[in-house]
Enzyme design. Structure first.
Site, mmCIF file in Angstrom:
data_model
loop_
_atom_site.group_PDB
_atom_site.id
_atom_site.type_symbol
_atom_site.label_atom_id
_atom_site.label_comp_id
_atom_site.label_asym_id
_atom_site.label_seq_id
_atom_site.Cartn_x
_atom_site.Cartn_y
_atom_site.Cartn_z
ATOM 1 C CD GLU A 143 7.337 1.902 -1.300
ATOM 2 O OE1 GLU A 143 8.039 1.096 -1.938
ATOM 3 O OE2 GLU A 143 7.653 3.096 -1.147
ATOM 4 C CD GLU A 191 0.896 0.328 2.955
ATOM 5 O OE1 GLU A 191 0.869 1.582 2.972
ATOM 6 O OE2 GLU A 191 1.909 -0.333 3.290
#
Lengths: 351, 351
Positions: A317, A174
């Site tokens: 991420e 994310e």
């Protein structure tokens, strides 16, 4: 709602007989019993999740969901909000941490705009599945409506279905400035623990900002009164679009029997929502890395999972998931490729 | 002795300015400061070790040294002694754990007969550098002579020199039934701790065998009276050919400024001997995995190293080093391949 419900219905507990069967094979391989530790566990679980007695890893996909957060207005993050969209471009250009680690693991990165407060227009490589243009400020009211939260989850489920081929393994990731705040709020809501005990320092904030962050989370829970027995209520009031997308991806993976490697704190918030909706989802999850965020351990304990990458990562991420995928695949390769005592003519343990 | 001495003389402490220089670059990359945790440490150290400001990983080589141990006669292992040579064949055929994990990491495996009590004749792929046909039983006297121990170390140094190309990274591994016993004896000798506190259960032994193992180590120290201030005395009286080979490899790597990723308990015993000979050797070592063997933590503390793979491995062969090499390389790739804030147009942290 129909897609979400049907996916949840499809999810069944893994067949524990397959765990035993896989272990029986592992015990025939030329090594002392259990000497490959957690790699053996990964192999065993991979077999039971997929139902394949000789499973392959053919396609490794990390989904990096991006979304903005109204609560960034409260000064809870060390970075300005526009970094969310800037990092999306960085992902698409291959220059971010997740790109490097995914390449190193042989995984592709699918970048999904599910809730960024920016119009990307037509940009190569971006999956445009925007449900909202950022959440609302959770200190003042709900992050999004129940319908929006469900729509985000269904984006995740849809993606899982699209990419679910034989030999697939997924990773979650994310990007969303301020998103450790909703993640801490979510675990505070489910666990009933004080905000302070599940709040960390995100990308690096000082004492003053930290104290403010704790107050913001306390206020968000007071104002929204999320119902811990209703996971979608918690998600829609406190969550983020990317967290909801991850919850959906994990549900879709479990419905399709695809192993899913979950990244750190924020991804685990999404996975936790999925598990609160249906406990069996946990059977399909590999929790990759131990986040330094305090709430992470509380989440994992609640889900009954134990992570295995301990490198003090706190980037998100999907970076921890990329390393996690490599290690899970190592377990599968051990299982598939090692010689047995019989084949190799190696003597077994003394009686 | 000449090769050993000249290698030891070549070893210099790493340049700490290079650590700072590398960190300055890491801090320009599109991530919060220090958010890639130990991967950043690996990159930093890789730069300082090699002296290359943009280092590459071009050749990954794991050296698996095999040797037999007279002390196997004392019933300290769960496996019969012939397994050493059987496993050598398994390595050469590509069916062992180290083969699978080395392939997964893109590393080659160099199998070295440095002390197996078996004549392999001509067999494809085996590096024939036999110094002894197994050690003598350390419960009764020294494992080998001082000259033999030095010859084994010089085999390791010679191999390090041969394989030391620009972009090389080495891993250490071993095979030798009963070799946790000499490893525990070595750390007991250096640390002065009771055998019990540095002895574990090897490949899986029960209480009775464990108690016997502790007594064997106590006897070995009583009979041999190794001088802890003379590392070669400790090594020759208590060690093994493969442990000495690893000590030499680590010394040769440090002399050539090649980063070396050290596997678990037995490999660390070899690395420890190298560090006792010259403290600066530690600068060149990445300690890969946390062994479940009790003595391992004592060794690492003595060397000032902190391992990073925590998967409950206890196989040896270099399996932990293979995973360690992958992770060290991940750090180097982060350093080389990530975009900077400036290049990517990403805003930096709020003031």
């Amino acid at each position: 709602m129909r897609l979400l419900n049907s996916a949840l219905e499809k999810i069944v507990p893994i067949d524990t007989n397959l765990l035993d069967k896989a272990q029986a094979r592992l015990d025939m391989l030329t090594k002392p019993k259990d000497s490959l530790g957690r790699l053996e566990e990964f192999a065993r679980r991979f077999v039971a999740i997929t139902g394949e007695t000789m499973p392959l890893v053919n396609r490794k996909v990390i989904f990096t969901f991006a979304g903005d957060h109204g609560v960034a207005d409260e000064g809870v993050s060390a970075f300005p909000k526009e970094v969310t969209r800037q990092m999306v471009y960085n992902f698409l250009n291959g220059g971010a941490g997740i790109n490097v680690l995914a390449r190193h693991a042989g995984a592709e990165v699918v970048v999904v705009d599910i809730g960024v407060d920016f119009d990307f227009g037509d940009v190569q490589g971006l999956l445009k599945r925007k449900v909202i243009s950022g959440t609302k400020n959770i200190r003042l009211g709900p992050a999004m409506t129940r319908e929006q939260a469900i729509a985000c989850m269904e984006v995740g489920i849809d993606l899982a279905y699209q990419y679910a081929v034989k030999g697939a393994v997924f990773g979650t990731g994310e990007m969303g400035i301020a998103n450790t705040t909703p993640s801490s709020a979510i675990i505070a809501a489910f666990s009933g623990l004080p905000a302070e005990e599940v709040t960390g320092r995100g990308t690096g904030i000082d004492d003053k900002v930290f104290e403010n962050k704790v107050r913001v989370i306390e206020d968000a829970i007071k104002v929204n009164r999320p119902d811990p027995s209703d996971a979608i209520d918690v998600l829609s009031k406190l969550g983020g679009a990317e967290i909801a997308g991850i919850a959906g991806l994990v549900i879709g993976a479990a419905a399709k029997r695809v192993p899913v490697v979950v990244d750190g704190f924020i991804s685990t918030a999404g996975a936790l929502v999925a598990c609160e909706l249906k406990r069996e989802v946990r059977d399909y999850i590999f929790s990759a890395h131990n986040s330094v965020e305090k709430g992470h351990a509380v989440m994992l304990k609640r889900m009954g999972l134990k992570s295995f990458v301990d490198l003090n990562l706190r980037l998100g991420e999907g970076t921890g998931a990329a390393i996690g995928i490599y290690l899970v695949e190592a377990g599968v390769k051990i299982y598939n490729e090692m010689a047995t005592f019989g084949d190799a003519g190696v003597s077994e343990k003394n009686a």
